[in-house]
Each structure stands twice: as structure tokens, then as C-alpha cells.
Scaffold this active site. Sequence first.
Site, PDB file in Angstrom:
ATOM      1  CB  SER A 185      -2.813  -0.001   8.930  1.00  0.00           C
ATOM      2  OG  SER A 185      -3.041  -0.722   7.737  1.00  0.00           O
ATOM      3  CG  MET A 208      -6.387  -6.379   0.836  1.00  0.00           C
ATOM      4  SD  MET A 208      -6.260  -4.701   0.153  1.00  0.00           S
ATOM      5  CE  MET A 208      -6.036  -3.742   1.651  1.00  0.00           C
ATOM      6  CG  HIS A 211      -4.604  -3.626  10.929  1.00  0.00           C
ATOM      7  ND1 HIS A 211      -5.575  -4.256  11.675  1.00  0.00           N
ATOM      8  CD2 HIS A 211      -5.141  -3.446   9.697  1.00  0.00           C
ATOM      9  CE1 HIS A 211      -6.655  -4.431  10.943  1.00  0.00           C
ATOM     10  NE2 HIS A 211      -6.413  -3.955   9.734  1.00  0.00           N
ATOM     11  CG  HIS A 262      -9.016  -6.509   7.942  1.00  0.00           C
ATOM     12  ND1 HIS A 262      -9.286  -5.210   7.588  1.00  0.00           N
ATOM     13  CD2 HIS A 262     -10.159  -7.208   7.694  1.00  0.00           C
ATOM     14  CE1 HIS A 262     -10.531  -5.119   7.155  1.00  0.00           C
ATOM     15  NE2 HIS A 262     -11.080  -6.320   7.200  1.00  0.00           N
ATOM     16  CG  ASP A 286      -8.955  -0.694   9.255  1.00  0.00           C
ATOM     17  OD1 ASP A 286      -8.329   0.325   8.939  1.00  0.00           O
ATOM     18  OD2 ASP A 286      -8.753  -1.815   8.726  1.00  0.00           O
ATOM     19  CG  MET A 305     -14.376  -2.579   7.652  1.00  0.00           C
ATOM     20  SD  MET A 305     -12.578  -2.446   7.837  1.00  0.00           S
ATOM     21  CE  MET A 305     -12.141  -1.354   6.481  1.00  0.00           C
ATOM     22  CG  ASP A 332      -5.266  -4.022   5.898  1.00  0.00           C
ATOM     23  OD1 ASP A 332      -6.259  -4.423   6.524  1.00  0.00           O
ATOM     24  OD2 ASP A 332      -4.810  -2.863   6.009  1.00  0.00           O
ATOM     25  CG  MET A 361     -10.330  -7.070   3.921  1.00  0.00           C
ATOM     26  SD  MET A 361      -9.868  -5.338   3.639  1.00  0.00           S
ATOM     27  CE  MET A 361      -8.140  -5.399   4.146  1.00  0.00           C
TER      28      MET A 361
END
Length: 214
Positions: free
Chosen positions: A7, A36, A32, A65, A174, A136, A34, A67
Site C-alpha cells: 500500500s 480518499m 495498492h 481502493h 486491508d 477491511m 488508496d 474511498m
Amino acid sequence: MPIVSPSLLAADLFKLGDQIKLIEQTDASYLHVDIMDGHYVPNINFGDKIVGELKQHTALTLDCHIMVNQPEQVIMDVAAAGGDILTFHPETSAHPYRLIQEIQRLGKKAGIAFDPGIALSTYADLLPLVDQVLVMTVSPGFGGQSFLPAMVEKVAAAKQLREDNDYHYDIEVDGGVNADTGQQCVTAGANVLVAGSYVFKGEIAERIESLTRL
């Protein structure tokens, strides 16, 4: 051997190029990313720009991912930038069924993520459609959190549902993943391990190898 997805939330952005080269020399096959928005989760992090730049410099699968609230436009931008797996939280979308179809129409893999407080049964109708289920194992939005042991049961439940119904999704975990917690998840049925702090706060190659051996 599980798929390891380091990540980038825990990476040193000033050394990112060198760190990715180290990852490429291991058996890890994913990165990975993220994304956000500061609304669905408190933090703001990454976006389609970094996905596009990563795509130009690595052949690793970009495991994104998402979010964010109202993820439809963000996901289309990330897909266009080169994201390979696009995972979102179904509660953030007014039309998650349609969004899964749109992702797959673009030739990408579609995933749905389950917050620790959301049961698999909440989105049971989506499970036949998706390519990946992300369990999660911490609350989303922050790196460095402690693993929630109760989520191992959710991993096992996701595996059982897949076997009972002949579904085809990967099971990803994760949050708080290290060699010990990763082993618990793999034993329960996970085949994709996201690891941030564990990988990047140690010797990257050694930490990845410890996960690929599980």
C-alpha cells in the site's frame, strides 16, 4: 501463495521510484493505491494523476481502493488513467450495481469493500457480479491501525459464500496486515494481502517475501 499488494499510503513519496523498483524485484504483483476525498473518510490522499504516472513507470497491477462519496466520476477518471482493479464502498454510490457494470464494461476488474461495521449480507446481491471483495480489517481512512481480529470471521464467510454459490471473486484484506495477521487471513480464505506499514517501515523485499510465503 497469496497476492501481495503493497500500500502506497505508507510509502515515502520522496523515494517512491526506488521503492517501486524494489517491489518489482519481489513476487508482489500489485500496488495498492488508496484514493480518499476527505468526506467518506477524513483524509485526502492520491487521485487519478498519480495512477496515470504510476502506469507509465510500472507494469504492476494498480489495485485502486476508492474511498469517496459519489464515486462514479472518480472511478471513471481512475480507470481512464490506468487503474486495473477498481474497488469502492457500495454505500457511497446511489447505483452500485450499475457502477460495477460500468467498471467491467471498461475492461477493468470491479471490487466492493466492506467496512468493519457492514455485514456481507448487506450487499449480497452484488457478490455474484464482482471480481474482488475487500474485507477491511481496520476502519478505512488511516494507515498504521491495529488489525481487528473479528474480521477473520468475515473473511471465512466470504470464502464460504463463494464456494456455496460458485462466485468468482478474489478475497482481499486491508489493514494491520503483517506476517502473523496475514497468516490468519490466508488460513480463513484471503488470497490478496494489502500491507502498508509492515512493508514500507521495514526491509521491503524481506517483508514482502514473508507474506508471499504464507
